[in-house]
Design a protein around this motif. Structure first.
Motif, short mmCIF file in Angstrom:
data_model
loop_
_atom_site.label_atom_id
_atom_site.label_comp_id
_atom_site.label_asym_id
_atom_site.label_seq_id
_atom_site.Cartn_x
_atom_site.Cartn_y
_atom_site.Cartn_z
N THR A 39 -7.44 8.56 31.46
CA THR A 39 -7.81 9.47 32.54
C THR A 39 -6.57 10.02 33.24
O THR A 39 -6.57 11.16 33.72
CB THR A 39 -8.73 8.77 33.57
OG1 THR A 39 -8.07 7.61 34.08
CG2 THR A 39 -10.06 8.40 32.95
N THR A 40 -5.51 9.24 33.28
CA THR A 40 -4.24 9.72 33.84
C THR A 40 -3.70 10.87 33.00
O THR A 40 -3.23 11.88 33.55
CB THR A 40 -3.21 8.58 33.90
OG1 THR A 40 -3.73 7.53 34.71
CG2 THR A 40 -1.88 9.06 34.46
N TYR A 42 -5.44 12.87 31.03
CA TYR A 42 -6.32 14.04 31.20
C TYR A 42 -6.15 14.69 32.57
O TYR A 42 -6.39 15.89 32.73
CB TYR A 42 -7.77 13.67 30.97
CG TYR A 42 -8.15 13.60 29.51
CD1 TYR A 42 -8.05 14.73 28.69
CD2 TYR A 42 -8.61 12.42 28.94
CE1 TYR A 42 -8.39 14.68 27.35
CE2 TYR A 42 -8.96 12.36 27.59
CZ TYR A 42 -8.85 13.50 26.81
OH TYR A 42 -9.19 13.44 25.49
N ARG A 43 -5.71 13.93 33.56
CA ARG A 43 -5.48 14.51 34.89
C ARG A 43 -4.33 15.52 34.83
O ARG A 43 -4.33 16.53 35.54
CB ARG A 43 -5.15 13.39 35.89
CG ARG A 43 -5.07 13.88 37.32
CD ARG A 43 -4.86 12.75 38.34
NE ARG A 43 -5.75 11.62 38.10
CZ ARG A 43 -5.33 10.37 37.93
NH1 ARG A 43 -4.05 10.07 37.99
NH2 ARG A 43 -6.20 9.39 37.74
N TRP A 44 -3.35 15.24 33.98
CA TRP A 44 -2.17 16.11 33.90
C TRP A 44 -2.27 17.14 32.78
O TRP A 44 -1.71 18.24 32.90
CB TRP A 44 -0.92 15.25 33.71
CG TRP A 44 -0.60 14.48 34.94
CD1 TRP A 44 -1.01 13.21 35.25
CD2 TRP A 44 0.16 14.92 36.06
NE1 TRP A 44 -0.55 12.85 36.49
CE2 TRP A 44 0.18 13.88 37.01
CE3 TRP A 44 0.82 16.11 36.36
CZ2 TRP A 44 0.84 13.99 38.22
CZ3 TRP A 44 1.49 16.21 37.57
CH2 TRP A 44 1.49 15.16 38.48
#
Length: 182
Positions: A39-40, A42-44
Motif C-alpha cells: 500500500t505504501t 501504491y500510495r506513491w
C-alpha cells in the motif's frame, strides 16, 4: 518518502525486472524485496508501469553524472565508457535490455523509456555547453545527434550484436563522430 527507502524500492523494482522480466515484475514482489507494504508503494506510484518509470529515471543503480575532464573529446569518451559499463555489467545490463524489451509492446513503458533518455540527455547537455564555451564545438553542432550516434554504437555493439568492446572503443567511436571515419 525517505530517499533511502525510495532507493530500496527502486533497486528491488529493477532487480525484479532484470531477473523476471516485465511480466514477472509485481508490486507485491517489490514490496517483499524492499521490505515495505504494497500500500505504501501504491500510495506513491499508482501502477507497476509508473513505479518502473520512476525507477528507471531516479534509481541510483542507473545514475550517471556528466564528466568534466576539461575537454569535449575526453568527456565524450567518459560518457561512452559509462554507457558501455551500464550495458555490459549486471544488473544494469539486464535492466536495460528488459526495459527496452518491455517498452516495445507497452506504450506506458515506451513513454518511460523516452523520459529516461530525455533525462540522460538533459544531464549530458552540460558537457556540450562547456565545450561551446571553450570553443571546441560550433553553435550549429547538434548535441543530441552526437549522443545518439555514440549511444547507438554502444547499444548496437553490446546488446544487439553481443560483441565485446575493445579498450579503445570509446576513443574510436568519439573520433569517428567528431573527426569522421578514418
Amino acid at each position: 518518502m525517505a530517499p533511502r527507502k525510495e532507493q530500496q524500492i527502486f533497486r528491488a523494482t529493477l532487480e525484479l525486472l532484470a531477473g523476471k522480466g516485465y511480466e514477472g515484475l509485481t508490486v507485491e514482489g517489490v514490496a517483499e524485496r524492499s521490505g515495505v507494504n504494497k500500500t505504501t508503494i501504491y500510495r506513491w506510484w499508482p501502477s507497476k508501469a509508473a513505479l518502473l518509470a520512476a525507477a528507471l529515471v531516479e534509481a541510483d543503480l542507473l545514475a550517471m553524472e556528466p564528466p568534466d575532464t576539461g575537454s569535449l573529446r575526453t568527456d565524450l569518451e567518459a560518457l561512452v565508457q559509462g554507457m558501455a559499463a551500464l550495458l555490459t555489467r549486471p544488473p544494469a545490463a539486464d535492466v536495460a535490455v528488459a526495459a527496452l524489451g518491455a517498452a516495445v509492446h507497452r506504450p506506458e513503458l515506451a513513454a518511460a523509456a523516452r523520459r529516461f533518455f530525455a533525462d540522460r540527455f538533459a544531464r549530458e547537455e552540460v558537457v556540450f555547453d562547456r565545450a561551446r564555451r571553450r570553443g571546441e564545438l560550433p553553435a550549429t553542432a547538434d548535441p543530441m545527434l552526437i549522443m545518439d550516434l555514440l549511444a547507438g554504437a554502444v547499444w548496437l555493439r553490446t546488446v544487439f550484436r553481443g560483441l565485446p568492446l575493445d579498450d579503445d572503443f570509446a576513443a574510436k567511436a568519439v573520433s569517428a563522430v567528431l573527426d569522421g571515419p578514418s
